[in-house]
Design a protein around this motif. Sequence first.
Motif, short mmCIF file in Angstrom:
data_model
loop_
_atom_site.label_atom_id
_atom_site.label_comp_id
_atom_site.label_asym_id
_atom_site.label_seq_id
_atom_site.Cartn_x
_atom_site.Cartn_y
_atom_site.Cartn_z
N ARG A 27 29.29 -20.37 -21.88
CA ARG A 27 28.29 -21.26 -21.26
C ARG A 27 27.11 -20.45 -20.73
NH1 ARG A 27 30.60 -23.91 -16.14
NH2 ARG A 27 30.43 -21.73 -15.51
N ALA A 28 27.42 -19.34 -20.06
CA ALA A 28 26.34 -18.49 -19.55
C ALA A 28 25.53 -17.89 -20.70
CB ALA A 28 26.93 -17.38 -18.67
N LEU A 29 26.20 -17.49 -21.77
CA LEU A 29 25.51 -16.94 -22.94
C LEU A 29 24.58 -17.98 -23.58
CD1 LEU A 29 28.06 -14.80 -24.99
CD2 LEU A 29 25.85 -14.07 -24.08
N ALA A 30 25.01 -19.24 -23.56
CA ALA A 30 24.22 -20.31 -24.17
C ALA A 30 22.88 -20.50 -23.46
CB ALA A 30 25.00 -21.62 -24.18
N GLN A 31 22.78 -20.04 -22.23
CA GLN A 31 21.49 -20.07 -21.53
C GLN A 31 20.48 -19.10 -22.15
OE1 GLN A 31 23.42 -20.31 -17.12
NE2 GLN A 31 21.25 -19.81 -17.18
N GLU A 32 20.98 -18.17 -22.96
CA GLU A 32 20.17 -17.07 -23.48
C GLU A 32 19.51 -16.31 -22.33
OE1 GLU A 32 18.92 -18.57 -27.88
OE2 GLU A 32 17.81 -19.53 -26.25
N PRO A 33 20.36 -15.82 -21.41
CA PRO A 33 19.85 -15.19 -20.19
C PRO A 33 19.41 -13.76 -20.40
CG PRO A 33 22.22 -15.06 -20.19
CD PRO A 33 21.83 -15.80 -21.45
N ARG A 34 18.63 -13.26 -19.46
CA ARG A 34 18.29 -11.84 -19.41
C ARG A 34 19.17 -11.11 -18.40
NH1 ARG A 34 12.68 -11.15 -17.63
NH2 ARG A 34 13.08 -8.97 -18.19
N LEU A 35 19.79 -11.87 -17.51
CA LEU A 35 20.64 -11.31 -16.46
C LEU A 35 21.93 -12.11 -16.37
CD1 LEU A 35 21.17 -9.57 -13.88
CD2 LEU A 35 19.88 -11.30 -12.60
N MET A 36 23.06 -11.41 -16.26
CA MET A 36 24.35 -12.05 -16.08
C MET A 36 24.94 -11.63 -14.74
SD MET A 36 26.32 -14.05 -18.10
CE MET A 36 26.40 -13.55 -19.82
N LEU A 37 25.27 -12.61 -13.91
CA LEU A 37 25.92 -12.35 -12.63
C LEU A 37 27.38 -12.79 -12.74
CD1 LEU A 37 23.21 -13.82 -10.20
CD2 LEU A 37 23.42 -11.46 -11.02
N ALA A 38 28.30 -11.92 -12.37
CA ALA A 38 29.72 -12.24 -12.46
C ALA A 38 30.36 -12.00 -11.09
CB ALA A 38 30.39 -11.38 -13.53
N ASP A 39 30.76 -13.09 -10.44
CA ASP A 39 31.31 -13.01 -9.09
C ASP A 39 32.83 -13.01 -9.14
OD1 ASP A 39 31.55 -12.95 -6.38
OD2 ASP A 39 30.81 -14.98 -6.02
#
Length: 259
Positions: free
Chosen positions: A158-170
């Motif tokens: 789901r986070a990848l589908a955003q096509e993000p530049r930054l990934m936060l993992a809590d």
Amino acid sequence: MIEFTGVSKVYPNGTKALNDVNLKIEEGEFVAIIGLSGAGKSTLLRLINQLIPATSGKISFDGINVTTAGGKELRNVRRQIGMIFQGFNIVKRASVLTNVLSGRVAYHPTWKTILGLFPEEDKQIAYRALQRVDILEKVHSRASDLSGGQQQRVAIARALAQEPRLMLADEPVASLDPITTIQVMDYLKKINAEDGITTIANLHHVDLALEYASRVVGVKEGHIVYDVQIKDIEKQTFLNDLEKVYGRAIHNDEILGEE
């Protein structure tokens, strides 16, 4: 890419979670945040995408002051930041595909996403994201039917589908067994290395930080007390350095799993 300048956070109950934090994170880094529970690790992450507001100081994301951003500007920043939670935060009664498509909501009008009107292009993005974490075969399964590790992989997709530049993992692996932990961390590292997505992960286990991150930042009582590139760590002084983070002597078997 990210810069904290004199950032503090005090919660309404008086708890001072962060105190005058100054920190820079460069594009493409994999940064592990370590420290005791309650040290301020989760607060630090959630301030970046303004899930919670800072009490004072400034946080910049790619030159944008997110502490004062609002409306369209803040939505644009958040669209570039994927987030993975310890508790997965997926809709268990929905299908895997629906959960992953929720990563595309920032790209469309609200009424379309409420009705589930995602274009074919978005579905292809979702399929590719699921393939990246080796769970495409579950695309039409109900999320509640998946194991914890599979649910976390859906959350990563789901986070990848955003096509993000930054990934936060809590604390992304805190509720997973050791084998699944390695699998999930492998996916995060692969995404960081292959896609160049800057990754910041809060981790309880220092051995995981050493294995997967390019840099370790230690937080104690709201202060940054340790910050080093993995390549610069000297084993002889490492355990002494960690005492700054955990407040007591640390032994090899606690960190590296050695006898």
